[in-house]
Design an enzyme around this catalytic site. Structure first.
Site, PDB file in Angstrom:
ATOM      1  N   ARG A 155      41.843  28.465  31.825  1.00 31.48           N
ATOM      2  CA  ARG A 155      43.070  28.952  31.205  1.00 31.48           C
ATOM      3  C   ARG A 155      44.248  28.040  31.554  1.00 31.48           C
ATOM      4  O   ARG A 155      45.119  27.813  30.719  1.00 31.48           O
ATOM      5  CB  ARG A 155      43.366  30.390  31.655  1.00 31.48           C
ATOM      6  CG  ARG A 155      42.379  31.429  31.109  1.00 31.48           C
ATOM      7  CD  ARG A 155      42.806  32.822  31.475  1.00 31.48           C
ATOM      8  NE  ARG A 155      44.074  33.183  30.843  1.00 31.48           N
ATOM      9  CZ  ARG A 155      44.910  34.094  31.322  1.00 31.48           C
ATOM     10  NH1 ARG A 155      44.632  34.717  32.450  1.00 31.48           N
ATOM     11  NH2 ARG A 155      46.024  34.380  30.684  1.00 31.48           N
ATOM     12  N   CYS A 196      51.340  33.319  37.099  1.00 30.36           N
ATOM     13  CA  CYS A 196      49.972  33.459  36.594  1.00 30.36           C
ATOM     14  C   CYS A 196      50.093  33.754  35.107  1.00 30.36           C
ATOM     15  O   CYS A 196      50.896  33.136  34.419  1.00 30.36           O
ATOM     16  CB  CYS A 196      49.227  34.555  37.355  1.00 30.36           C
ATOM     17  SG  CYS A 196      50.083  36.156  37.376  1.00 30.36           S
TER      18      CYS A 196
END
Length: 230
Positions: A130, A189
């Site tokens: 990711r 994040c």
């Protein structure tokens, strides 16, 4: 406590998937659940500690330092054969009060500072794929904030789901950060949850003073004017 209902605020479409709640409302919710300022809080979950770390950080955010995370969480409790309650507790409301501390960084600050070498070091807690911008299933755009470093939050744990020792974590973060001081570190994040896991790991390692970017990637990528690295 529920991540969406208790540990997050209202979403606008531009403030991330799990924006911080109003601090006064969060404190009122804690009081309603029986929390008081003179009580020690222990957060735990059954997910490797990342929900617990979010609650741990949020309690410190509103000024309550008497908070810990149960190492290993629910699994460790069960493995140790400790007692388990099967009925919900009777709750007596507490008198908890607090106020938000200056321990966050917003998108505007980061956008300004990523062009100033040495000003901030950003650590992204998402998985490596990711971070690279592939296999993105939660946010509409893949990638990361330019200049960010990647430390997958699960690297803080041993195989049994407990945190690595302070010495191990200190060595690993030193390898990642080099000469960067902890106070210059910003954690993010996807939505400001697992970033707290890295922040907790740094605290365990004795590396104090890093900050959280609560909106994280889900907020950052909501504005097409912000740069994206892949």
């Amino acid at each position: 406590m529920h991540l969406d209902d208790d540990l997050s605020g209202s979403k606008t479409g531009h403030n991330g998937r799990h924006p911080l709640p109003d601090p006064e409302k969060f404190c009122a919710r804690l009081a309603a659940l029986g929390m008081s300022n003179d009580r020690q809080a222990v957060a735990y979950d059954a997910s490797g500690g990342y929900y617990a770390a979010r609650l741990w950080w949020m309690l410190r955010w509103v000024g309550h330092d008497r908070v810990a995370v149960l190492d290993g969480g629910w699994e460790a409790w069960r493995e140790d054969g400790l007692s388990v309650a099967k009925q919900p507790p009777t709750i007596k409301p507490g008198t908890f009060a607090g106020a938000a501390r200056d321990c966050t960084v917003d998108a505007r600050q980061l956008l300004r500072e990523i062009h100033e070498p040495g000003r901030r070091c950003i650590i992204d807690a998402r998985s490596a794929d990711r971070f690279r911008g592939v296999n993105e299933t939660l946010d509409p755009i893949g990638g990361h904030i330019p200049g960010a470093l990647n430390r997958f939050f699960k690297h803080n744990l041993t195989g049994d789901g407990r945190f690595k020792t302070a010495a191990e974590l200190r060595e690993e973060f030193a390898d990642l950060l080099g000469a960067v001081k902890p106070a210059h570190v910003v954690h993010q994040c996807g939505s400001g949850v697992t970033a707290c896991h890295n922040l907790l790991a740094m605290e365990i390692a004795g590396l104090h003073g890093s900050r959280l970017y609560p909106g994280s990637w889900s907020e950052w990528c909501s504005d097409p004017r912000r740069p994206v690295a892949r």
